[in-house]
Write an enzyme that holds these catalytic residues in place. Structure first.
Site, mmCIF file in Angstrom:
data_model
loop_
_atom_site.group_PDB
_atom_site.id
_atom_site.type_symbol
_atom_site.label_atom_id
_atom_site.label_comp_id
_atom_site.label_asym_id
_atom_site.label_seq_id
_atom_site.Cartn_x
_atom_site.Cartn_y
_atom_site.Cartn_z
ATOM 1 C CB THR A 153 -0.964 0.020 1.214
ATOM 2 O OG1 THR A 153 -0.229 -0.157 2.412
ATOM 3 C CG2 THR A 153 -1.999 -1.083 1.085
ATOM 4 C CE LYS A 175 0.331 -3.455 3.367
ATOM 5 N NZ LYS A 175 -0.518 -2.522 4.169
ATOM 6 C CB THR A 186 -3.190 -4.417 7.410
ATOM 7 O OG1 THR A 186 -4.441 -3.790 7.554
ATOM 8 C CG2 THR A 186 -3.188 -5.765 8.045
ATOM 9 C CD GLU A 266 2.691 6.303 5.259
ATOM 10 O OE1 GLU A 266 2.284 7.157 6.044
ATOM 11 O OE2 GLU A 266 1.971 5.642 4.511
ATOM 12 C CG ASN A 385 0.175 8.716 9.005
ATOM 13 O OD1 ASN A 385 -0.382 7.756 8.517
ATOM 14 N ND2 ASN A 385 1.433 8.699 9.417
#
Lengths: 390, 390
Positions: A153, A175, A186, A266, A385
């Site tokens: 993702t 992932k 997730t 991230e 985010n």
């Protein structure tokens, strides 16, 4: 080297149109046996996505022949329709595997399902089911990397692993992001082995591995509704390793994937290992490490290259662990800036310019150690985010 | 209207050179009586600053005549020398109050001490003690606002309050940040009343007030080593309110100061009230509200004007509170975007452009409610907390 490296597994990854980017978004992993034993670990979140509820049921049967995974939608907080969609996806996988030139005669109850993406929206089944059909057609003994790519993702790189045993091996893909940064993306992990191993042996190995690896990475303390770790065994090597050998290989594979996850978190500019030393118990060591890893003031300080040991001590002070404030030592990248709860070596000696940071906290209460891995809290974290779903 | 509004109190604020800015940094509050009863609430952090350890001891005597407060240094994690410095400060206050034209005959054991600023550094006593001497000279019945100014660290405005009773009143000053944003900047609150009230009545009122106000603001879950809330009573009004009246006034004063704190939290662009409704117990309601308030993904979403109810549900799922995932409703600024755990009203109807945000989470488990106040997680938060000490 990946999930299809152990013998007895095929995989694929295709683009079904779930992702707005048009990238691959449906992955399939099939266990061609002879065995089809399985173990799984799922999110501790009490709000569980439909595929988690489904897969937990499936694993009770002790047999999993196929795992279908999609990115582009978490199918969480989607009510009874969401659960029906997961069921329909598993049915579709089973039917497509039965309707092949070399049919695999399984039912929906042999198919685990994993989903990842935004919460609260129904999956576009009109795209997903044709994607599953295509994924079945693409199944291949070299398909692991394509499957790894299809479950990404916000990941920037695909995550694969392979650990060699003596005549057998463990492979895997991952992932995200378990309790890491990306917007509740997730953590999905599928591991395979061609070892001969019963469900109980797999379960023992997998629980030890997740306890020591995935449960010790923590980028923002947030727990997803979809986290799933599956371990499938084909027995195709004809080798039955000891429990110790099996556990060691699964721990090694999970450790490797966990470090790949934290490295790709991230918005992170630092890869931080928090080593808690001299704790009275392992639980104390983990609690202290985790509370430091989750402390926004520690994380912003490290983003600012500031070896702020006072914030670390203040974080430790909020735990229930055994410690005395005037006996704690704190080291940052090898410089013991705090000894006995007070300032020690000159903090200006600490070099925080690199990406890797090691924080050592010595409690002087016992012999137990634990390491928690985390990231800093950066502008990029806030940006990604706050902009993720809008 | 401030800490010197109730009868029987004088205060002052002076610049002693502790702050690099040169601004006022030493405050003094003196209770001229006739009474000198006191109650206090201190940080739950197990790493406690020297002034907290000192003041906890002082309060055991049940009498406090003076409170000295400094910004520019927390005197936390400073070992035995730090404690000696706190003791010396209290001694100096007592001596200076004795050596006046109208002497106040007290000892160090009648003086509470509060400090705020960076952790891990000794206070510059050569500057602090002359500052105390000056603060004694400046004591005045109108000195409250100057004291409020002298305890500011990263605060952008001074915080004062006054609540009128029937012939008596409660006044107060506050700085920071309890469990709010600023880099472990302490929450210091001093409240005064001219009511006639024993230590026990004050303690009952203060504990109820902190439970309902300061304990329900939470900007980043970080707990300081120095948090202190003191309530001093002079009895100068000659009025003895009922416990109920006293508690109501102290709660009102603390609520007002708590809202001033959250409104001034560093780097915040949103002032967020999280109302948890229909909980089985008050503890459940507070746990659910707090876990949402501390969730970085919820906080970044609100910074991005995104009514991301999925992140809210995922946060609730990590609690031990009584709830069923398929019965939760979530409202954001009056729009019920989630009903029964699934998507409901169109999220595009939610207007998040303003500073004030109200999140309602209805658990449908009982009759108990609680509200937690928090802020968003913004770029400014990251900036201010990564650049604070370097």
């Amino acid at each position: 080297m990946t999930i299809t490296s152990p013998k007895g597994f095929r995989a694929s990854g295709v683009a079904a149109g779930l992702k707005s980017s048009g990238g691959p978004d449906v992955a399939l992993v099939v266990n061609d046996g002879p065995d089809a034993t399985v173990a799984g670990v799922f999110t501790g979140n009490r709000v569980k996505a439909a595929p988690v509820l489904w897969s937990q049921q499936v694993l009770k049967g002790g047999i999993v022949r196929a795992v279908v995974l999609n990115s582009g939608g978490a199918n969480a907080c989607t009510g009874t329709q969401g659960f029906r969609d997961t069921h329909a996806t598993a049915e579709h996988v089973a039917a497509a595997l039965r309707n092949q030139p070399k049919p695999i005669l399984i039912g929906a109850g042999d198919v685990a399902v994993c989903s990842t993406g935004l919460i609260g929206e129904l999956l576009p089944m009109g795209k997903l089911l044709p994607g599953v059909t295509a994924a079945v057609k693409e199944l291949d003994k070299t398909g692991g990397p394509k499957a790894a790519e299809a479950i990404m993702t916000t990941d920037t790189v695909a995550k694969n692993v392979h650990v060699q045993g003596n005549g057998w091996s463990v492979g895997g893909i991952a992932k995200g992001a378990g309790m890491l940064a990306p917007a509740l993306a997730t953590m999905l992990v599928v591991l395979t082995t061609d070892a001969v191993a019963g469900s109980e042996a797999l379960d023992t190995a997998l629980r030890e591995a997740t306890r020591l690896t995935f449960d010790r990475i923590d980028a923002d303390g947030c727990m997803s509704t979809n986290d799933t770790v599956l371990l499938l065994a084909s027995g195709a090597s004809d080798v039955q390793p000891s429990q110790e050998e099996l556990t060691a290989a699964v721990v090694a594979a999970c450790h490797d994937l966990a470090q790949q996850l934290i490295a790709d978190a991230e918005g992170a500019t630092k890869h931080i290992a928090i080593q808690v030393l001299g704790a009275a118990s392992e639980a104390d060591a983990v609690e202290v490490g985790r509370v430091i890893a989750r402390n926004n003031l520690v994380k912003t300080a490290l983003f600012g290259n500031d070896p702020n040991w006072g914030r670390i001590l203040a974080a430790v002070g909020t735990t229930q662990a055994a410690f005395a404030p005037d006996r704690i030592d704190v080291g940052v990248n090898g410089v013991w800036v705090c000894r006995g709860g007070s300032a020690a070596e000159d903090r200006s000696k600490v070099d925080l310019k690199g990406r890797d940071v090691t924080i050592q906290v010595h409690l002087h209460e016992g012999e137990m150690d634990a390491t928690i891995w985390t990231t800093d809290l950066s502008h990029a974290y806030v940006h990604e985010n706050s902009a993720y779903s809008t």
